[in-house]
Scaffold this motif. Structure first.
Motif, PDB file in Angstrom:
ATOM      1  N   TRP A 103       0.825  -1.210   0.000  1.00  0.00           N
ATOM      2  CA  TRP A 103       0.000   0.000   0.000  1.00  0.00           C
ATOM      3  C   TRP A 103       0.856   1.254   0.000  1.00  0.00           C
ATOM      4  CZ3 TRP A 103      -0.630   4.216   3.104  1.00  0.00           C
ATOM      5  CH2 TRP A 103      -1.722   5.034   2.816  1.00  0.00           C
ATOM      6  N   VAL A 104       1.901   1.247   0.829  1.00  0.00           N
ATOM      7  CA  VAL A 104       2.759   2.434   0.921  1.00  0.00           C
ATOM      8  C   VAL A 104       3.434   2.715  -0.411  1.00  0.00           C
ATOM      9  CG1 VAL A 104       4.859   3.352   1.965  1.00  0.00           C
ATOM     10  CG2 VAL A 104       3.101   2.287   3.390  1.00  0.00           C
ATOM     11  N   LEU A 105       3.926   1.643  -1.057  1.00  0.00           N
ATOM     12  CA  LEU A 105       4.690   1.857  -2.287  1.00  0.00           C
ATOM     13  C   LEU A 105       3.794   2.209  -3.466  1.00  0.00           C
ATOM     14  CD1 LEU A 105       7.366  -0.997  -2.078  1.00  0.00           C
ATOM     15  CD2 LEU A 105       7.608   1.426  -1.508  1.00  0.00           C
ATOM     16  N   GLN A 106       2.528   1.712  -3.439  1.00  0.00           N
ATOM     17  CA  GLN A 106       1.661   1.975  -4.570  1.00  0.00           C
ATOM     18  C   GLN A 106       0.755   3.181  -4.363  1.00  0.00           C
ATOM     19  OE1 GLN A 106      -0.413  -1.723  -5.327  1.00  0.00           O
ATOM     20  NE2 GLN A 106       1.185  -2.411  -6.751  1.00  0.00           N
ATOM     21  N   GLN A 107       0.390   3.458  -3.065  1.00  0.00           N
ATOM     22  CA  GLN A 107      -0.561   4.528  -2.827  1.00  0.00           C
ATOM     23  C   GLN A 107       0.005   5.643  -1.948  1.00  0.00           C
ATOM     24  OE1 GLN A 107      -3.477   4.365  -4.336  1.00  0.00           O
ATOM     25  NE2 GLN A 107      -3.114   2.305  -5.151  1.00  0.00           N
ATOM     26  N   GLY A 108       0.733   5.261  -0.956  1.00  0.00           N
ATOM     27  CA  GLY A 108       1.147   6.266   0.025  1.00  0.00           C
ATOM     28  C   GLY A 108       2.329   7.124  -0.403  1.00  0.00           C
ATOM     29  N   LEU A 109       3.202   6.640  -1.271  1.00  0.00           N
ATOM     30  CA  LEU A 109       4.407   7.392  -1.664  1.00  0.00           C
ATOM     31  C   LEU A 109       4.414   7.549  -3.183  1.00  0.00           C
ATOM     32  CD1 LEU A 109       7.072   5.657   0.600  1.00  0.00           C
ATOM     33  CD2 LEU A 109       5.983   7.880   0.985  1.00  0.00           C
ATOM     34  N   PRO A 110       3.930   8.667  -3.678  1.00  0.00           N
ATOM     35  CA  PRO A 110       3.905   8.848  -5.140  1.00  0.00           C
ATOM     36  C   PRO A 110       5.294   8.803  -5.778  1.00  0.00           C
ATOM     37  CG  PRO A 110       2.520  10.485  -4.034  1.00  0.00           C
ATOM     38  CD  PRO A 110       3.299   9.783  -2.951  1.00  0.00           C
ATOM     39  N   ALA A 111       6.345   9.070  -5.031  1.00  0.00           N
ATOM     40  CA  ALA A 111       7.697   9.099  -5.600  1.00  0.00           C
ATOM     41  C   ALA A 111       8.122   7.752  -6.146  1.00  0.00           C
ATOM     42  CB  ALA A 111       8.690   9.553  -4.540  1.00  0.00           C
ATOM     43  N   VAL A 112       7.459   6.689  -5.683  1.00  0.00           N
ATOM     44  CA  VAL A 112       7.873   5.369  -6.155  1.00  0.00           C
ATOM     45  C   VAL A 112       7.553   5.180  -7.630  1.00  0.00           C
ATOM     46  CG1 VAL A 112       7.563   4.373  -3.863  1.00  0.00           C
ATOM     47  CG2 VAL A 112       5.670   4.337  -5.482  1.00  0.00           C
ATOM     48  N   GLN A 113       6.650   6.013  -8.180  1.00  0.00           N
ATOM     49  CA  GLN A 113       6.340   5.906  -9.600  1.00  0.00           C
ATOM     50  C   GLN A 113       7.529   6.285 -10.484  1.00  0.00           C
ATOM     51  OE1 GLN A 113       3.475   4.542 -10.402  1.00  0.00           O
ATOM     52  NE2 GLN A 113       2.919   4.456  -8.217  1.00  0.00           N
ATOM     53  N   PHE A 114       8.555   6.874  -9.891  1.00  0.00           N
ATOM     54  CA  PHE A 114       9.762   7.273 -10.630  1.00  0.00           C
ATOM     55  C   PHE A 114      10.510   6.051 -11.158  1.00  0.00           C
ATOM     56  CE2 PHE A 114      14.277   8.322 -10.735  1.00  0.00           C
ATOM     57  CZ  PHE A 114      14.269   9.478 -11.511  1.00  0.00           C
ATOM     58  N   PHE A 115      10.464   4.917 -10.437  1.00  0.00           N
ATOM     59  CA  PHE A 115      11.234   3.721 -10.788  1.00  0.00           C
ATOM     60  C   PHE A 115      10.363   2.741 -11.567  1.00  0.00           C
ATOM     61  CE2 PHE A 115      13.279   5.420  -7.002  1.00  0.00           C
ATOM     62  CZ  PHE A 115      14.607   5.449  -7.393  1.00  0.00           C
ATOM     63  N   ASP A 116      11.030   1.963 -12.391  1.00  0.00           N
ATOM     64  CA  ASP A 116      10.334   0.943 -13.162  1.00  0.00           C
ATOM     65  C   ASP A 116      10.010  -0.287 -12.309  1.00  0.00           C
ATOM     66  OD1 ASP A 116      10.388   2.383 -15.619  1.00  0.00           O
ATOM     67  OD2 ASP A 116      12.493   1.800 -15.863  1.00  0.00           O
ATOM     68  N   ARG A 128      10.621  -9.202   0.715  1.00  0.00           N
ATOM     69  CA  ARG A 128       9.277  -9.013   1.209  1.00  0.00           C
ATOM     70  C   ARG A 128       8.341  -8.487   0.133  1.00  0.00           C
ATOM     71  NH1 ARG A 128       8.080 -11.803   5.112  1.00  0.00           N
ATOM     72  NH2 ARG A 128       6.565 -10.295   5.945  1.00  0.00           N
ATOM     73  N   LEU A 129       8.895  -7.792  -0.887  1.00  0.00           N
ATOM     74  CA  LEU A 129       8.014  -7.200  -1.879  1.00  0.00           C
ATOM     75  C   LEU A 129       8.774  -7.051  -3.191  1.00  0.00           C
ATOM     76  CD1 LEU A 129       5.135  -5.943  -2.224  1.00  0.00           C
ATOM     77  CD2 LEU A 129       6.218  -3.716  -1.845  1.00  0.00           C
ATOM     78  N   ASN A 130       8.101  -7.319  -4.314  1.00  0.00           N
ATOM     79  CA  ASN A 130       8.717  -7.192  -5.640  1.00  0.00           C
ATOM     80  C   ASN A 130       7.678  -6.586  -6.587  1.00  0.00           C
ATOM     81  OD1 ASN A 130      10.210  -7.362  -7.970  1.00  0.00           O
ATOM     82  ND2 ASN A 130       9.925  -9.569  -8.208  1.00  0.00           N
ATOM     83  N   LEU A 131       7.821  -5.298  -6.866  1.00  0.00           N
ATOM     84  CA  LEU A 131       6.920  -4.579  -7.749  1.00  0.00           C
ATOM     85  C   LEU A 131       7.594  -4.386  -9.100  1.00  0.00           C
ATOM     86  CD1 LEU A 131       5.389  -1.784  -5.470  1.00  0.00           C
ATOM     87  CD2 LEU A 131       4.268  -3.851  -6.310  1.00  0.00           C
ATOM     88  N   GLN A 132       6.945  -4.797 -10.162  1.00  0.00           N
ATOM     89  CA  GLN A 132       7.462  -4.641 -11.514  1.00  0.00           C
ATOM     90  C   GLN A 132       6.444  -3.806 -12.303  1.00  0.00           C
ATOM     91  OE1 GLN A 132      10.389  -5.653 -12.556  1.00  0.00           O
ATOM     92  NE2 GLN A 132      10.916  -6.777 -10.668  1.00  0.00           N
ATOM     93  N   HIS A 133       6.867  -2.555 -12.646  1.00  0.00           N
ATOM     94  CA  HIS A 133       6.015  -1.641 -13.391  1.00  0.00           C
ATOM     95  C   HIS A 133       4.665  -1.444 -12.685  1.00  0.00           C
ATOM     96  CE1 HIS A 133       8.881  -1.898 -16.670  1.00  0.00           C
ATOM     97  NE2 HIS A 133       8.795  -3.240 -16.622  1.00  0.00           N
ATOM     98  N   GLY A 134       4.719  -1.359 -11.361  1.00  0.00           N
ATOM     99  CA  GLY A 134       3.526  -1.092 -10.557  1.00  0.00           C
ATOM    100  C   GLY A 134       2.717  -2.317 -10.238  1.00  0.00           C
ATOM    101  N   ARG A 135       3.119  -3.475 -10.697  1.00  0.00           N
ATOM    102  CA  ARG A 135       2.373  -4.706 -10.421  1.00  0.00           C
ATOM    103  C   ARG A 135       3.182  -5.594  -9.483  1.00  0.00           C
ATOM    104  NH1 ARG A 135       1.966  -4.414 -15.949  1.00  0.00           N
ATOM    105  NH2 ARG A 135       3.401  -6.165 -16.142  1.00  0.00           N
ATOM    106  N   LEU A 136       2.461  -6.237  -8.587  1.00  0.00           N
ATOM    107  CA  LEU A 136       3.096  -7.121  -7.625  1.00  0.00           C
ATOM    108  C   LEU A 136       3.468  -8.418  -8.319  1.00  0.00           C
ATOM    109  CD1 LEU A 136       3.862  -7.397  -4.628  1.00  0.00           C
ATOM    110  CD2 LEU A 136       1.628  -8.504  -4.247  1.00  0.00           C
TER     111      LEU A 136
END
Length: 694
Positions: A103-116, A128-136
């Motif tokens: 939730w924090v990486l996708q909704q709470g911190l908009p800066a994460v959209q900077f990375f692929d 603990r978490l692996n996000l690829q282009h915004g998808r878990l």
């Protein structure tokens, strides 16, 4: 000499005249100087403009690659700041709840959209978490290289920028890692963010644009992998295939240097390469320019300028030649007027050209020479008559030959041979010899004499006009060292009677067959006659004198050649015999008018000077010594230096008998040898030799 076929102008100054050789040479020289100076100036300007253009390109490229390197470095720093901002928003409790992290990486911190893509790992290394282009994505899908960078960040506790991750161009990416810290500063986990190589946040496509044929902007890693290129097809290639850049990169690798921060430029044949580095990601930016293509517009302008310069140079050369021709016109007229001097003063009354400076000075000199010419002609006529008179009244025969022909002959020679001068002048020398064999033998001896001594002296058999033989003592010297074919001066003495006398046994008993001098027996006989004459004068009432003031009836010299054996040992006995003959002729030439010479044996000679005083005898002895020392014979290509030791005895009242004189002279010569050779020692009294300085 035939004078040139030139005719003077009617007024002597204003007529048209063609340029002479000097004027043409000067005109060509001036034209060449103008062309060379113009060409050199153009070349220097051309070279300076090329160098200036290259220097400007060097400065421009150096500034450009430094600017691009700083821009890319700032993007790296920006990516790290963004990742640091994200890391500050992740607490330790979130590491235990993957849903909270998502939730924090996708909704709470908009800066994460900077990375692929982004990954979070706990301290124990569990992802603990692996996000690829915004998808878990599942944790198992993470690249092993990315896992390794996360693990290294956990262990080291420091942020990292990875090397290139992924294989293809579309998959290539760079990973940024940031450690997560608890309130007490302990490392609780690690956060990673990845950017595609061609993404806007890392290497946007506009960096390598526009694409140009004469220049390429290249970004590459330390190992040479190309990250960005003006030609997209070259991305992920290697700089070792890049023209120009490959050599600079290879040199940099050979020096094993760190990635440079400031830019540097290398000028190669055909390329200019500028490089700047980014130390943190270990990347380098290079601009490679093809020099011929970059300078092509300048070279076109230079070619147009060269065309204009060539026209200007040609016009300047033509004007310079015309001006020079106009300045040299008086000199050309002087040439035409001076050439008429060869026509026996036929144009003596014609005017001379007038021009201030050198022409007037030359006119004065030529007028003076014209007057001297007439005077010299009169003198030459007088001297020619005097020379012929000398030849006709000389006591010996004189001949001048040139090119193997008789040129000048004295009256004595013509009388000796029975010819008139007109019958011999211009005729070949061969007609004076009895046979071809005689001519060839004499020619060989003359050549050998000229080669060894620079002169010839010897007895030659010639043929009179009536066919009979005549013997002559011939001495000659070449005015040019060219043997018989050069110009030679000869003197001839008639020795026919003496030669016939030599055929008698009496002559052979008292003369040396090699040198034709008196031998020891002949010397003793003649010396005995000289001493007997002195006793006869004393018996006729001559007043006695004190021993210290005894009258002198002459001197006797004993000469021994120094270092004669060296010639025999090195050059052979033939050369030794030639030395003995030449020394005999040398001694005879020195004392011919005042005494006589004998060969006592071996390399020993005697010189008797009747009626000579002691002082004059010592002077003659020194002259003989100097004459032998000054002669350096050459045999078999080697030069030899000789000397002579001289012992002198005064023929006064103390000289009792021939044996005593010979013994005293021999002892004096021995003293000269013992004192160092090549000197004169006078035997003043028995047992009291002394060296005489003359």
């Amino acid at each position: 000499m035939k004078p040139p076929d030139l005719a003077p102008s009617s007024d002597g100054a204003g007529a048209w005249t063609l340029p002479g050789a000097l004027a043409l040479k000067l005109a060509v020289l001036v034209a060449l100087l103008v062309v060379l100076s113009g060409t050199l100036a153009g070349w220097l300007v051309d070279r300076a403009s090329d160098q200036e253009a290259v220097q400007r390109l060097v400065d421009q490229q150096g500034d450009e690659v430094e600017l691009v390197a700083r821009l890319l470095a700032s993007k790296i720093e920006q990516s790290q700041k963004v990742l640091r901002t994200v890391a500050s928003g992740i607490t330790t409790d979130m590491l235990e709840s993957p849903s909270s992290l998502e939730w924090v990486l996708q909704q709470g911190l908009p800066a994460v959209q900077f990375f692929d893509s982004m990954q979070v790992a706990r301290k124990d290394g569990e992802l603990r978490l692996n996000l690829q282009h915004g998808r878990l994505e599942g944790v198992a899908n993470l690249d092993p290289a990315e896992r390794d960078y996360l693990r290294r960040t956990l262990v080291g506790g420091k942020p990292m920028v990875s090397e290139l991750v992924g294989g293809g161009t579309s998959e290539a990416r760079v990973m940024f890692t940031m450690p997560l810290h608890a309130a007490d500063g302990a490392v609780t986990g690690a956060l990673a963010g990845a950017l595609r190589l061609q993404s806007q946040g890392l290497l946007p496509a506009y960096i390598a644009q526009p694409q140009r044929s004469d220049s390429r902007l290249v970004v590459f890693t330390r190992d040479g992998t190309i990250l960005s290129h003006s030609d997209p097809e070259r991305v992920m290639g290697n700089v070792s295939d890049e023209p120009g850049l490959a050599a600079v990169y290879a040199q940099w690798l050979a020096q094993a240097r760190a990635v440079p921060g400031p830019g540097s430029t290398t000028v190669l044949p055909g390329h200019i390469v500028s490089m700047a580095g980014m130390p943190l990601p270990q990347w380098m930016v290079a601009r490679v320019s093809d020099t011929p293509q970059v300078l092509q517009p300048l070279q076109g302008a230079q070619q147009r300028a060269w065309g204009l310069a060539a026209a200007g140079i040609a016009l300047s050369a033509a004007l310079a030649v015309a001006l020079l021709w106009w300045l040299l016109l008086p000199l050309e007229r002087l040439r035409d007027r001076a050439a008429l001097l060869l026509h026996d003063d036929a144009a003596a009354d014609l005017p001379w050209p007038a021009s201030p400076g050198e022409v007037d000075a030359l006119v004065q000199v030529l007028q003076a020479l014209q007057g001297q010419r007439a005077h010299q002609a009169r003198l030459q006529q007088a001297v020619g008559g005097q020379f012929q008179a000398i030849l006709d009244h000389a006591s010996i025969g004189i001949v001048v030959t040139r090119q193997g022909r008789l040129q000048v002959l004295g009256r004595q020679v013509c009388q000796m041979l029975g010819y008139a001068q007109a019958e011999l002048r211009g005729r070949p020398l061969r007609m004076l010899y009895l046979s071809d064999a005689d001519y060839a033998d004499t020619a060989a001896r003359v050549r050998a004499g000229f080669a060894a001594h620079g002169a010839y002296a010897g007895d030659v058999r010639l043929r009179r006009k009536d066919g009979s033989a005549v013997w002559a003592r011939v001495q000659g010297r070449s005015v040019r060292v060219e043997g018989l074919e050069g110009g030679n001066v000869w003197t001839l003495d008639d020795l026919t009677a003496a030669h016939e006398a030599r055929q008698q046994n009496a002559w052979a008993a008292t003369h040396d067959p090699l040198t034709q001098l008196a031998n020891r027996l002949g010397c003793e006989q003649r010396l005995q006659l000289l001493l007997a004459e002195r006793l006869d004068r004393a018996g006729q009432g001559a007043p006695p004198a004190a021993p210290d003031a005894a009258p002198c009836d002459g001197v006797f010299l004993h000469l021994d050649i120094d270092h004669f054996t060296v010639v025999n040992d090195v050059a052979g006995h033939g050369a030794g015999d030639d030395v003995l003959c030449h020394v005999a002729q040398l001694l005879q030439g020195q004392v011919r008018q005042s005494g006589w010479v004998a060969r006592l044996g071996g390399d020993e000679f005697a010189v008797v000077l009747p009626g000579c005083t002691a002082a004059h005898g010592a002077l003659v002895a020194e002259q003989l010594r100097a004459a032998v020392q000054g002669w350096e014979p050459v045999y078999q290509g080697r030069s030899f230096t000789l000397g002579v030791s001289v012992g002198m005895v005064v023929l006064d009242a103390r000289a009792h008998g021939v044996a005593a004189v010979l013994h005293a002279a021999d002892m004096a010569c021995y003293d000269a040898k013992r004192a160092g050779r090549n000197q004169v020692v006078v035997h003043a009294a028995p047992g009291a030799p002394r060296t005489v300085d003359v």
